[in-house]
Design an enzyme around this catalytic site. Structure first.
Site, PDB file in Angstrom:
ATOM      1  N   LYS A   1      -3.331  -0.029  -0.618  1.00 18.60           N
ATOM      2  CA  LYS A   1      -2.350   0.784   0.111  1.00 18.60           C
ATOM      3  C   LYS A   1      -2.305   2.240  -0.355  1.00 18.60           C
ATOM      4  O   LYS A   1      -2.025   3.140   0.408  1.00 18.60           O
ATOM      5  CB  LYS A   1      -0.953   0.165  -0.008  1.00 18.60           C
ATOM      6  CG  LYS A   1      -0.788  -1.074   0.844  1.00 18.60           C
ATOM      7  CD  LYS A   1       0.676  -1.476   0.940  1.00 18.60           C
ATOM      8  CE  LYS A   1       0.883  -2.575   1.962  1.00 18.60           C
ATOM      9  NZ  LYS A   1       0.328  -3.883   1.544  1.00 18.60           N
TER      10      LYS A   1
ATOM     11  N   GLU B   1       9.142   3.152   5.454  1.00 16.35           N
ATOM     12  CA  GLU B   1       9.817   1.858   5.573  1.00 16.35           C
ATOM     13  C   GLU B   1       9.008   0.861   4.769  1.00 16.35           C
ATOM     14  O   GLU B   1       7.802   1.024   4.578  1.00 16.35           O
ATOM     15  CB  GLU B   1       9.886   1.420   7.037  1.00 16.35           C
ATOM     16  CG  GLU B   1       8.689   0.642   7.563  1.00 16.35           C
ATOM     17  CD  GLU B   1       7.418   1.457   7.709  1.00 16.35           C
ATOM     18  OE1 GLU B   1       7.517   2.695   7.842  1.00 16.35           O
ATOM     19  OE2 GLU B   1       6.329   0.862   7.675  1.00 16.35           O
TER      20      GLU B   1
ATOM     21  N   SER C   1      -8.186  -7.312  -1.176  1.00 12.69           N
ATOM     22  CA  SER C   1      -7.227  -6.227  -0.927  1.00 12.69           C
ATOM     23  C   SER C   1      -6.241  -5.974  -2.059  1.00 12.69           C
ATOM     24  O   SER C   1      -5.768  -4.855  -2.225  1.00 12.69           O
ATOM     25  CB  SER C   1      -6.465  -6.494   0.369  1.00 12.69           C
ATOM     26  OG  SER C   1      -5.813  -7.748   0.333  1.00 12.69           O
TER      27      SER C   1
HETATM   28  C1  LIG Z   1       0.137  -4.944   2.405  1.00  7.70           C
HETATM   29  C2  LIG Z   1      -1.005  -5.813   2.015  1.00  7.70           C
HETATM   30  C3  LIG Z   1      -1.833  -6.439   2.980  1.00  7.70           C
HETATM   31  C4  LIG Z   1      -1.551  -6.382   4.449  1.00  7.70           C
HETATM   32  O1  LIG Z   1      -1.559  -5.118   5.024  1.00  7.70           O
HETATM   33  P1  LIG Z   1      -2.766  -4.584   5.895  1.00  7.70           P
HETATM   34  O2  LIG Z   1      -2.268  -3.319   6.492  1.00  7.70           O
HETATM   35  O3  LIG Z   1      -3.070  -5.628   6.940  1.00  7.70           O
HETATM   36  O4  LIG Z   1      -3.920  -4.392   4.989  1.00  7.70           O
HETATM   37  C5  LIG Z   1      -2.922  -7.189   2.546  1.00  7.70           C
HETATM   38  N1  LIG Z   1      -3.190  -7.332   1.231  1.00  7.70           N
HETATM   39  C6  LIG Z   1      -2.426  -6.766   0.278  1.00  7.70           C
HETATM   40  C7  LIG Z   1      -2.775  -6.983  -1.156  1.00  7.70           C
HETATM   41  C8  LIG Z   1      -1.304  -5.987   0.637  1.00  7.70           C
HETATM   42  O5  LIG Z   1      -0.551  -5.441  -0.320  1.00  7.70           O
END
Ligand SMILES: *Cc1c(COP(=O)(O)O)cnc(C)c1O
Length: 393
Positions: A89, A111, A377
């Protein structure tokens, strides 16, 4: 045919900017400026420097040998979990704060649902010495105390949204109201590839560093830039957009999107937007979203807070409708098992969002020589309590 946004702000049938008239000047300023600013050499220089020294990029592309052996195929993990703050993020919040500075803004609003985007925003506001106001549903504030504490330590003001269901949707409404009232000095940092044009494209461009790195990293490891598949979990869709971006128009690369099926797609407790969604408007863009017969947005459910969103970004709605993307939904139980499996096979505890993407190998077969890149992610530290409760650790 291109799967990128067109000059009107649409991906096929999806996207656009469906906003109240009073928001028009803010969004229009952004629309006319974002590419110009992002293309400036001084912007590129500062963005890339911060990605390197502050975020810790490039993140490794790691060949997961034991995981690959188990499923008899070649699996690489793109290690966004090693980014500062523990997920992808921050790539976006760094980009947007630099953009906001160049637009002359001093005040940042955001938000947040589970608090991850709030923390990523509060982090870059501290870095740049900017005021930070985060709107968060009153119920989410209770549920996500550690992230609320992080935001406060970072100097942000957390304002509870007390209307409606007191969750993300209501926090978003409050943020939009704030932006309408403060059009001159305030920038609104949206946390995923959602919202009115140009947000989906802007956020996708900031996250595209992920697939840009994969290209040269895979060249080093496999002697080619293109894998057979790129895989990511989809909440709003920003980590997915990041790993798809350089491959969107290269049809030799398969695109796999993994959604949260919660307790089962048809149980009424799910966030499988492509399977359940119909065309509608949410957060200012036309996309696929979960709604009742008469168009009321339904509350999504997933064990992972980051996938608990009733829509997907317009890029992903178009990938689904055109068939360019293959969409798979994974239940809570399947995701939790995959998270535990990766921990034991590779010594990496993933975020539960990511665990959904890791779970596809139980139902989707690949060839032994297929090269698959999964976007890891985020890391699982934030989810430890959920893992503890689930596995009775
Ligand atoms: C916020 C988050 C997501 C989901 O958000 P996307 O905008 O779909 O990427 C996925 N994985 C992690 C670790 C997150 O913090």
């Amino acid at each position: 045919m291109s799967y990128q946004v067109n000059e009107k702000g649409y991906y096929g049938d999806f996207g656009g900017a469906y906003i109240p008239e009073m928001l028009y000047p803010n969004v229009e300023e952004l629309r006319t400026q974002y590419i110009k600013i992002m293309d400036e050499p001084s912007f590129q220089q500062e963005f890339n420097q911060l990605l390197k020294d502050y975020v810790g990029r490039p993140t490794p592309l790691y060949f997961a040998e034991r995981f690959s052996k188990k499923y008899n195929t070649k699996i690489y993990l793109k290690r966004e979990d090693l980014c500062h703050t523990g997920a992808h993020k921050v790539n976006n919040t760094i980009g947007q704060i630099l953009l906001a500075k160049r637009l002359g803004k001093q005040r940042i609003i955001a938000e947040t649902g589970a608090g991850q985007h709030g923390v990523a925003t509060a982090t870059v506001c501290a870095l740049m010495g900017m005021d930070c106001i985060v709107y968060m549903g009153a119920i989410d504030i209770e549920r996500q105390a550690p992230n609320v504490a992080r935001m406060k330590m970072l100097g942000a003001t957390v304002i509870p949204a007390t209307s409606g269901s007191k969750t993300l949707k209501d926090a978003t409404n409050e943020a939009i109201r704030d932006w309408i009232n403060n059009p001159v000095d305030t920038h609104y940092i949206i946390g995923s590839v959602v919202g009115p044009h140009p947000y989906p494209d802007m956020v996708a461009r900031f996250q595209s560093i992920i697939s840009k790195e994969v290209k040269w990293q895979l060249q080093e490891k496999e002697g080619k830039q293109n894998p057979d598949y790129v895989v990511a979990c989809v909440g709003g869709g920003s980590n997915a957009a990041g790993i798809y971006y350089q491959y969107l128009d290269q049809e030799d690369v398969g695109i796999i999107a993994v959604e949260a099926a919660g307790k089962g797609i048809y149980t009424g407790e799910s966030a499988a937007t492509s399977a359940l969604g119909k065309e509608g408007i949410i957060h200012g863009s036309k996309t696929l979203l979960m709604q009742t017969e008469d168009g009321q947005i339904t509350e999504p459910y997933s064990i992972s807070a980051g996938l608990d969103y009733p829509g997907v970004g317009p890029m992903h709605a178009n990938l689904f409708r055109t068939g360019r993307g293959e969409f798979i939904s994974i239940t809570d139980d399947e995701a939790m098992a995959a998270g535990l499996e990766l921990s034991k096979l590779e010594g990496i505890i993933p975020a539960i969002e990511t665990s959904h993407a890791l779970a596809i190998f139980k139902e989707r077969k690949f060839n032994p020589d297929d090269v698959i890149v999964i976007n890891l992610s985020g890391r699982g530290d934030k989810d430890l309590n959920t893992y503890i409760d689930y596995f009775k650790l």
